[in-house]
Motif scaffolding. Structure first.
Motif, PDB file in Angstrom:
ATOM      1  N   VAL A  44       0.950  -0.739  -0.282  1.00  0.00           N
ATOM      2  CA  VAL A  44       0.299   0.151  -0.078  1.00  0.00           C
ATOM      3  C   VAL A  44       1.144   1.195  -0.247  1.00  0.00           C
ATOM      4  N   GLN A  45       0.356   2.245  -1.063  1.00  0.00           N
ATOM      5  CA  GLN A  45       1.402   3.563  -1.090  1.00  0.00           C
ATOM      6  C   GLN A  45       0.517   4.676  -0.674  1.00  0.00           C
ATOM      7  N   GLN A  46       1.104   5.136   0.185  1.00  0.00           N
ATOM      8  CA  GLN A  46       0.212   6.736   0.681  1.00  0.00           C
ATOM      9  C   GLN A  46       0.732   7.301  -0.492  1.00  0.00           C
ATOM     10  N   ARG A  47      -0.204   8.486  -0.874  1.00  0.00           N
ATOM     11  CA  ARG A  47       0.296   9.569  -2.203  1.00  0.00           C
ATOM     12  C   ARG A  47      -0.646  10.640  -1.845  1.00  0.00           C
ATOM     13  N   THR A  48      -0.041  11.846  -2.096  1.00  0.00           N
ATOM     14  CA  THR A  48      -0.791  13.284  -2.593  1.00  0.00           C
ATOM     15  C   THR A  48      -0.632  13.629  -3.642  1.00  0.00           C
ATOM     16  N   LYS A  49      -0.918  14.498  -4.199  1.00  0.00           N
ATOM     17  CA  LYS A  49      -1.058  14.649  -5.934  1.00  0.00           C
ATOM     18  C   LYS A  49       0.318  15.073  -6.060  1.00  0.00           C
ATOM     19  N   ARG A  51       2.982  14.068  -4.454  1.00  0.00           N
ATOM     20  CA  ARG A  51       4.260  12.732  -4.182  1.00  0.00           C
ATOM     21  C   ARG A  51       3.718  12.036  -3.240  1.00  0.00           C
ATOM     22  N   SER A  52       4.326  10.663  -3.321  1.00  0.00           N
ATOM     23  CA  SER A  52       4.508   9.614  -1.893  1.00  0.00           C
ATOM     24  C   SER A  52       4.848   9.739  -1.019  1.00  0.00           C
ATOM     25  N   GLU A  53       4.192   9.701  -0.030  1.00  0.00           N
ATOM     26  CA  GLU A  53       4.238   9.769   1.083  1.00  0.00           C
ATOM     27  C   GLU A  53       4.686   8.684   2.462  1.00  0.00           C
ATOM     28  N   GLY A  54       5.149   7.800   1.117  1.00  0.00           N
ATOM     29  CA  GLY A  54       5.940   5.837   1.763  1.00  0.00           C
ATOM     30  C   GLY A  54       5.325   5.370   1.512  1.00  0.00           C
ATOM     31  N   GLU A  55       5.396   4.311   1.788  1.00  0.00           N
ATOM     32  CA  GLU A  55       4.415   2.746   1.995  1.00  0.00           C
ATOM     33  C   GLU A  55       4.600   1.959   2.871  1.00  0.00           C
ATOM     34  N   ASN A  71       4.620  -1.289   9.142  1.00  0.00           N
ATOM     35  CA  ASN A  71       4.685  -0.212   8.675  1.00  0.00           C
ATOM     36  C   ASN A  71       6.214   0.351   8.207  1.00  0.00           C
ATOM     37  N   ILE A  72       6.399   0.625   7.105  1.00  0.00           N
ATOM     38  CA  ILE A  72       8.198   0.996   6.514  1.00  0.00           C
ATOM     39  C   ILE A  72       8.282   2.221   6.862  1.00  0.00           C
ATOM     40  N   PRO A  73       9.587   3.190   7.167  1.00  0.00           N
ATOM     41  CA  PRO A  73       9.880   4.316   7.742  1.00  0.00           C
ATOM     42  C   PRO A  73       9.042   5.270   6.670  1.00  0.00           C
ATOM     43  N   PRO A  74       8.900   6.026   6.563  1.00  0.00           N
ATOM     44  CA  PRO A  74       8.571   7.725   5.771  1.00  0.00           C
ATOM     45  C   PRO A  74       9.127   7.065   4.885  1.00  0.00           C
ATOM     46  N   ASP A  75       8.644   7.670   3.793  1.00  0.00           N
ATOM     47  CA  ASP A  75       9.335   7.919   1.892  1.00  0.00           C
ATOM     48  C   ASP A  75       9.886   6.625   1.466  1.00  0.00           C
ATOM     49  N   SER A  76      10.242   5.605   2.253  1.00  0.00           N
ATOM     50  CA  SER A  76      10.569   4.360   1.316  1.00  0.00           C
ATOM     51  C   SER A  76       9.947   3.891   0.295  1.00  0.00           C
TER      52      SER A  76
END
Length: 185
Positions: A44-49, A51-55, A71-76
């Motif tokens: 699962v990838q958390q995104r904004t319009k 950039r990616s905020e992490g996975e 959880n994996i560190p932000p920006d991973s």
């Protein structure tokens, strides 16, 4: 007066449109059946319009509907997910490779940061990162006869937080069943 009112409405509409760029949404990049289990793994990838905020990884029990988020560190950025199922050796693990550490401590995890390898159980409850933070993975292979993962790469031996020609080449051998380092070459 009409000009001031028009200007106010324009500023309000621009600020509302600008807010939308920060709205987070979720993108399911991959769904992988965990063969031999009742689990499915979702990347699962958390995104904004912008950039990616992490996975993160989501292990879903298809019988009960329960799920576990790893959880994996932000920006991973996860590059590869592979299930290793070796029935003769009683090994059923998930190998995840990707950029998961901001070694140079700049704004975010990027191309200059090392690729890492993490090994998980097929339900996500057991997790271990098998490469040190200062190790730049070049490649890996699994020997299916012994259940050993061979990882090649470079150790940041001069501690400048980047890969360069003076860094030491090393090969790590990890036992996937015991999750232990077997040898360093």
């Amino acid at each position: 007066m009409r000009t001031i009112l028009s200007l106010c409405f324009a500023l309000i509409s621009y600020s509302v449109i600008g807010q939308d760029k920060l709205t987070e949404y979720v993108a399911y990049r991959r769904l992988i059946e965990m063969t031999g289990t009742e689990y499915v793994l979702a990347a699962v990838q958390q995104r904004t319009k912008v950039r990616s905020e992490g996975e993160y990884l989501l292990f879903i029990n298809t019988k009960t509907g329960e799920n576990l988020q790893v959880n994996i560190p932000p920006d991973s950025y996860i590059e590869k997910i592979e299930q290793i199922k070796l029935d003769t050796l009683q090994i059923n693990r998930v190998v995840v490779s990707g950029r998961m550490v901001n070694l140079n401590n700049d704004k975010s995890i990027d191309y200059y940061d090392p690729e890492q390898i993490m090994v998980l159980s097929t339900d996500g409850k057991e997790q271990i990162k098998i490469t040190p933070d200062n190790y730049f993975v070049s490649s890996y292979a699994i020997n299916r006869q012994t259940g050993v993962i061979v990882v090649t790469g470079h150790v940041d031996s001069n501690n400048n937080k980047k890969w360069d020609r003076t860094d030491k080449n090393e090969i790590f051998l990890y036992d996937l069943k015991a999750l232990k380092l077997v040898a360093k070459l």
